[in-house]
Design an enzyme around this catalytic site. Structure first.
Site, PDB file in Angstrom:
ATOM      1  N   ARG A 107       0.861  -1.184   0.000  1.00 11.88           N
ATOM      2  CA  ARG A 107       0.000   0.000   0.000  1.00 11.88           C
ATOM      3  C   ARG A 107       0.895   1.231   0.000  1.00 11.88           C
ATOM      4  NH1 ARG A 107      -1.522   2.572   4.550  1.00 11.88           N
ATOM      5  NH2 ARG A 107      -1.638   0.740   5.891  1.00 11.88           N
ATOM      6  N   HIS A 145      -3.960   4.116   4.556  1.00 15.23           N
ATOM      7  CA  HIS A 145      -5.032   3.116   4.591  1.00 15.23           C
ATOM      8  C   HIS A 145      -6.321   3.730   4.068  1.00 15.23           C
ATOM      9  CE1 HIS A 145      -7.561  -0.154   5.978  1.00 15.23           C
ATOM     10  NE2 HIS A 145      -8.289   0.713   6.647  1.00 15.23           N
ATOM     11  N   TYR A 200       3.732   5.292  11.399  1.00 13.27           N
ATOM     12  CA  TYR A 200       4.049   3.901  11.733  1.00 13.27           C
ATOM     13  C   TYR A 200       4.962   3.199  10.730  1.00 13.27           C
ATOM     14  CZ  TYR A 200      -0.050   3.266   8.661  1.00 13.27           C
ATOM     15  OH  TYR A 200      -0.950   3.328   7.616  1.00 13.27           O
TER      16      TYR A 200
END
Length: 420
Positions: free
Chosen positions: A312, A316, A325
């Site tokens: 990705r 998200h 993160y």
């Protein structure tokens, strides 16, 4: 001591056999008795733990089907080459066009959300090859169960891109008739569509049809109980379903290694059906592997788990900040494996596309972006009070109070404008 030594030798043999050494494991357990248990718990536990950790680390290394390298070089595969043997330069240009236009649509939707036209958007950036390759492998009579990120698959199934945006704007509950394209509405509840797909596939089998079903989900959904139940039922009833897991390695902010100690495709072994990992940034490999899996389903050979190992590139959803993160180095490493750039390199090296093709596609891409932008801005504003409807069948005092408070809040904006 004799019993302990015998058990140790048998455990060692079982360890060498790996996951296929169940007989040796069983024999070692039977002959080990209590003495073997004491030895294992005192002197062998640390060594076993270290071996388990090493094995888990090794098992997470990518081992995947690839037909097109990141540099655009075609590589051979004895099993899957036949499933793309008839592909023509025109077909390759078509796959490239699909990925480019899907990415353009996705980028426009992201921009529209940032401009306040959509409430939320789940981007597919970086996953175009997995979706276009698998989507183009389906037949018209196959049925597709997506999650909420399968914009490329929707494109392959003939769903107008603008229809995908109504739900994210809050003006409808989906925007298309699932039966007109055999493409189910987007599913927000994580993993539940795999159960729907399994049940539908069981019905297809009972009807005697030769079509197949494919269910899409992500690595995060693979940890859901619904997915485990789907695997169980599909295996027991030999359902003609393909489970297509797009492992983009981040379930929101949770890396895959925090969810599993083995590659996701290997989970299929425990349920009694095949699993295969494919390079999710290789559109040709995704096309070939999905064709193979769907063919198995149509031939009555039951379910298959396909793990498309991809990444990705973005957030998200537009409410997420991936920089909190994960590092830039990881993203940059995967940008070098970009699925669109990979196929372009192959087209150029093979002289299957000239500069005129890419220029025409760029113009088509801009036209698509404009059409999507105009269509969304022409949509009505969502009904702000719809969220209070159908919460309780007979109404509720607390909901009524919240509705009144929200009405006062909305009215305050009109009062403020009147003051100016």
């Amino acid at each position: 001591m004799t019993v302990d030594s015998s058990a140790a030798r048998k455990r060692s043999a079982a360890g060498k056999a790996g996951t296929t050494g169940s007989k040796a494991d069983s024999a070692g357990t039977k002959s080990g008795a209590t003495g073997a248990k004491r030895t294992t718990s005192t002197t062998r536990a640390p060594r076993a733990a270290r071996a388990a950790r090493a094995g888990a680390k090794k098992s997470t290394e990518p081992e995947l089907v690839q037909l097109l390298t990141p540099e655009g070089k075609r590589v051979k595969n004895a099993v899957y080459d036949s499933y793309v043997a008839g592909i023509t330069p025109e077909d390759l240009r078509g796959l490239y066009r699909d990925m480019v236009l899907t990415r353009r649509f996705d980028a426009e939707a992201t921009a529209l959300q940032r401009q306040g036209e959509l409430g939320l958007w789940a981007s597919l950036l970086g996953q175009e090859a997995a979706q276009i390759g698998s989507g183009r492998a389906t037949r018209e009579d196959d049925y597709v169960f997506p999650t909420y990120r399968e914009h490329g698959v929707a494109w392959c199934r003939g769903v107008d891109p603008t229809n995908l945006l109504g739900m994210f704007r809050g003006v409808n509950n989906g925007g298309w008739d699932p039966n007109s394209n055999n493409f189910h509405l987007y599913t927000i509840v994580i993993g539940s569509q795999t159960l729907h797909a399994t049940g539908y596939a069981m019905g297809v089998a009972k009807d005697g049809a030769d079509s197949a079903v494919i269910a899409y989900f992500g690595d995060g959904a693979s940890s859901q109980g619904d997915v485990a139940e789907s695997f169980t039922f599909s295996a027991v009833y030999n359902a003609p379903v393909v489970f297509f897991c797009q492992n983009n390695q981040w379930a929101i902010s949770e890396p895959t290694e925090k969810q599993t100690r083995v590659p996701l495709y290997q989970r299929a072994q425990g349920y009694g059906f095949p699993g295969v990992r494919v390079d999710g940034n290789d559109v040709l490999a995704c096309l070939a592997v999905t064709k193979w899996a769907l063919e198995r389903a149509r031939n009555g050979e039951g379910p298959t788990l396909v793990e498309a190992f991809t990444y990705r590139m973005g957030a998200h959803t537009t409410s997420d900040d991936p920089s909190r993160y994960r590092g830039d180095e990881e993203r940059q490493a995967w940008e070098a494996k970009d699925p669109i750039l990979r196929l372009r390199r192959h087209l150029e090296a093979s002289n299957h596309a000239d500069e005129g093709f890419f220029e025409e596609l760029e113009a088509e891409s801009e036209a698509l972006g404009k059409r999507v932008r105009e269509a969304v801005r022409a949509m009505p504003d969502p009904d702000h009070f719809a969220i209070f409807e159908n919460v309780y069948a007979d109404g509720h005092a607390l909901v009524d109070e919240e509705r009144a408070q929200f009405a006062a809040y909305q009215a305050s904006f009109a009062d403020a404008e009147g003051g100016h």
